[in-house]
Design a protein around this motif. Structure first.
Motif, mmCIF file in Angstrom:
data_model
loop_
_atom_site.group_PDB
_atom_site.id
_atom_site.type_symbol
_atom_site.label_atom_id
_atom_site.label_comp_id
_atom_site.label_asym_id
_atom_site.label_seq_id
_atom_site.Cartn_x
_atom_site.Cartn_y
_atom_site.Cartn_z
ATOM 1 N N GLU A 192 0.859 -1.186 0.000
ATOM 2 C CA GLU A 192 0.000 0.000 0.000
ATOM 3 C C GLU A 192 0.892 1.231 0.000
ATOM 4 O O GLU A 192 1.701 1.422 0.904
ATOM 5 C CB GLU A 192 -0.913 0.031 1.224
ATOM 6 C CG GLU A 192 -1.858 1.228 1.238
ATOM 7 C CD GLU A 192 -2.780 1.237 2.440
ATOM 8 O OE1 GLU A 192 -4.002 1.108 2.269
ATOM 9 O OE2 GLU A 192 -2.261 1.364 3.583
ATOM 10 N N ILE A 193 0.744 2.050 -1.022
ATOM 11 C CA ILE A 193 1.549 3.266 -1.093
ATOM 12 C C ILE A 193 0.800 4.407 -0.421
ATOM 13 O O ILE A 193 -0.418 4.354 -0.226
ATOM 14 C CB ILE A 193 1.881 3.636 -2.552
ATOM 15 C CG1 ILE A 193 0.592 3.912 -3.356
ATOM 16 C CG2 ILE A 193 2.708 2.549 -3.210
ATOM 17 C CD1 ILE A 193 0.852 4.463 -4.732
ATOM 18 N N THR A 194 1.527 5.446 -0.077
ATOM 19 C CA THR A 194 0.928 6.623 0.543
ATOM 20 C C THR A 194 1.195 7.840 -0.340
ATOM 21 O O THR A 194 2.270 7.968 -0.920
ATOM 22 C CB THR A 194 1.513 6.880 1.945
ATOM 23 O OG1 THR A 194 2.947 6.974 1.846
ATOM 24 C CG2 THR A 194 1.154 5.751 2.894
ATOM 25 N N PHE A 195 0.193 8.688 -0.458
ATOM 26 C CA PHE A 195 0.385 9.928 -1.214
ATOM 27 C C PHE A 195 -0.273 11.074 -0.474
ATOM 28 O O PHE A 195 -1.317 10.914 0.157
ATOM 29 C CB PHE A 195 -0.173 9.809 -2.640
ATOM 30 C CG PHE A 195 -1.674 9.831 -2.740
ATOM 31 C CD1 PHE A 195 -2.354 11.018 -3.014
ATOM 32 C CD2 PHE A 195 -2.418 8.677 -2.568
ATOM 33 C CE1 PHE A 195 -3.744 11.047 -3.113
ATOM 34 C CE2 PHE A 195 -3.795 8.683 -2.678
ATOM 35 C CZ PHE A 195 -4.467 9.874 -2.950
ATOM 36 N N GLY A 196 0.352 12.233 -0.533
ATOM 37 C CA GLY A 196 -0.165 13.410 0.138
ATOM 38 C C GLY A 196 -0.696 14.422 -0.852
ATOM 39 O O GLY A 196 -0.310 14.444 -2.018
ATOM 40 N N ALA A 230 -3.689 2.599 -2.517
ATOM 41 C CA ALA A 230 -3.067 3.884 -2.187
ATOM 42 C C ALA A 230 -3.819 4.540 -1.042
ATOM 43 O O ALA A 230 -5.046 4.655 -1.068
ATOM 44 C CB ALA A 230 -3.066 4.802 -3.402
ATOM 45 N N LEU A 231 -3.082 4.954 -0.034
ATOM 46 C CA LEU A 231 -3.658 5.637 1.125
ATOM 47 C C LEU A 231 -3.412 7.132 0.992
ATOM 48 O O LEU A 231 -2.268 7.571 0.876
ATOM 49 C CB LEU A 231 -3.023 5.117 2.414
ATOM 50 C CG LEU A 231 -3.443 5.837 3.705
ATOM 51 C CD1 LEU A 231 -4.928 5.610 3.993
ATOM 52 C CD2 LEU A 231 -2.587 5.363 4.884
ATOM 53 N N HIS A 232 -4.495 7.913 1.020
ATOM 54 C CA HIS A 232 -4.361 9.364 0.925
ATOM 55 C C HIS A 232 -4.030 9.950 2.291
ATOM 56 O O HIS A 232 -4.683 9.642 3.297
ATOM 57 C CB HIS A 232 -5.676 9.979 0.410
ATOM 58 C CG HIS A 232 -5.654 11.471 0.381
ATOM 59 N ND1 HIS A 232 -6.649 12.248 0.941
ATOM 60 C CD2 HIS A 232 -4.742 12.337 -0.139
ATOM 61 C CE1 HIS A 232 -6.354 13.528 0.757
ATOM 62 N NE2 HIS A 232 -5.208 13.604 0.109
#
Length: 269
Positions: A99-103, A127-129
């Motif tokens: 699970e990737i994270t993006f801001g 993807a986790l916001h």
């Protein structure tokens, strides 16, 4: 633009910032103004997003007349250079089993919606916001390796050009001349386009001749090299559309961003 229009019309152009509710407060103020061409709304993609995202919006786009679109900047995803030494395809391959994270600048922002929609519909990765209070903190988080990616429109140009961030893709039909080294999503095999734009509106029922005059003045101002250079430094591409083209573009943008809102399932009651 205020300076350019002031010169063209020979009278002061006063900027009044009306923040709040994702631009809805400013839009409502212009909607209720006299339709004489002296009160103009300058807003962004948020107007198209809000048409779907706000469930009980006391504002209809039919209450505004589209004048012109002066600039646009493609949505961009960027990473720390150490995490993205190659490109988007390689990054997605790396992200396949995790699970990737993006801001982004916040929940419901264009950058949030565009990135999450892309990961969910096109890339099909988890993807986790991670929302931030503005684009700058999100950029700092990815620079500090606290998140995997930052999603932004014009907020990462300087870092990408300086090499402190690696631009993975821009969501525009062609490469953005302000970041020519960053490939488009299309080049990576994803037909995805999403741009943040600046558009001008006046109250509905404004005389078409006034709307046309404003459109011409705005397009003339943007044709001047000084204006183009200023916007380019900020990461924008100058655009020039007639009133009819601007109206048609807005309609298509409301539909596009509406689909993203429904897919990501972010609403404001």
């Amino acid at each position: 633009m205020a300076q350019k229009l002031s010169e063209k019309f020979g009278q002061p152009v006063v900027i009044e910032n009306r923040g709040g509710a994702g631009g809805n407060i400013a839009a409502a103020a212009v909607r209720s103004a006299e339709p004489d061409g002296y009160t103009v709304l300058v807003t962004t993609t948020a107007l198209a997003i809000n048409a779907t995202m706000y469930r009980h919006l006391d504002l209809s786009l039919d209450q505004l007349s589209t004048v012109a679109i002066s600039a646009a900047s493609p949505e961009t995803i960027a990473a720390h250079p150490n995490k993205a030494p190659v490109g988007l395809k390689e990054f997605l391959a790396w992200a396949k089993d995790r699970e990737i994270t993006f801001g982004s600048a916040g929940v419901g922002s264009g950058s949030h919606l565009a990135a999450e929609y892309f990961f969910k519909v096109h890339a099909k990765v988890r993807a986790l916001h991670v929302p931030f209070r503005g684009g700058a903190p999100a950029v700092q988080a990815v620079l500090g390796n606290q998140i995997d990616l930052v999603a932004s429109s014009f907020g990462v140009n300087s870092q990408v050009n300086e090499g402190t961030l690696k631009g993975l893709a821009v969501a525009s039909p062609e490469r953005n001349p302000t970041m020519p080294q960053v490939p488009t999503y299309k080049e990576a095999g994803f037909p995805f386009v999403a741009e943040s734009w600046v558009e001008f509106f006046v109250p509905a029922n404004t005389n078409p001749a006034i709307v046309a005059r404003l459109n011409a003045a705005i397009n003339e101002a943007m044709a001047e090299q000084s204006g183009r250079d200023h916007l380019t430094k900020l990461g924008f591409q100058v655009t020039s559309r007639s009133v009819a083209e601007s109206q048609s573009y807005l309609k298509s943008e409301v539909e596009k961003w509406g689909e993203m809102v429904r897919t990501v399932n972010v609403y404001v009651d």
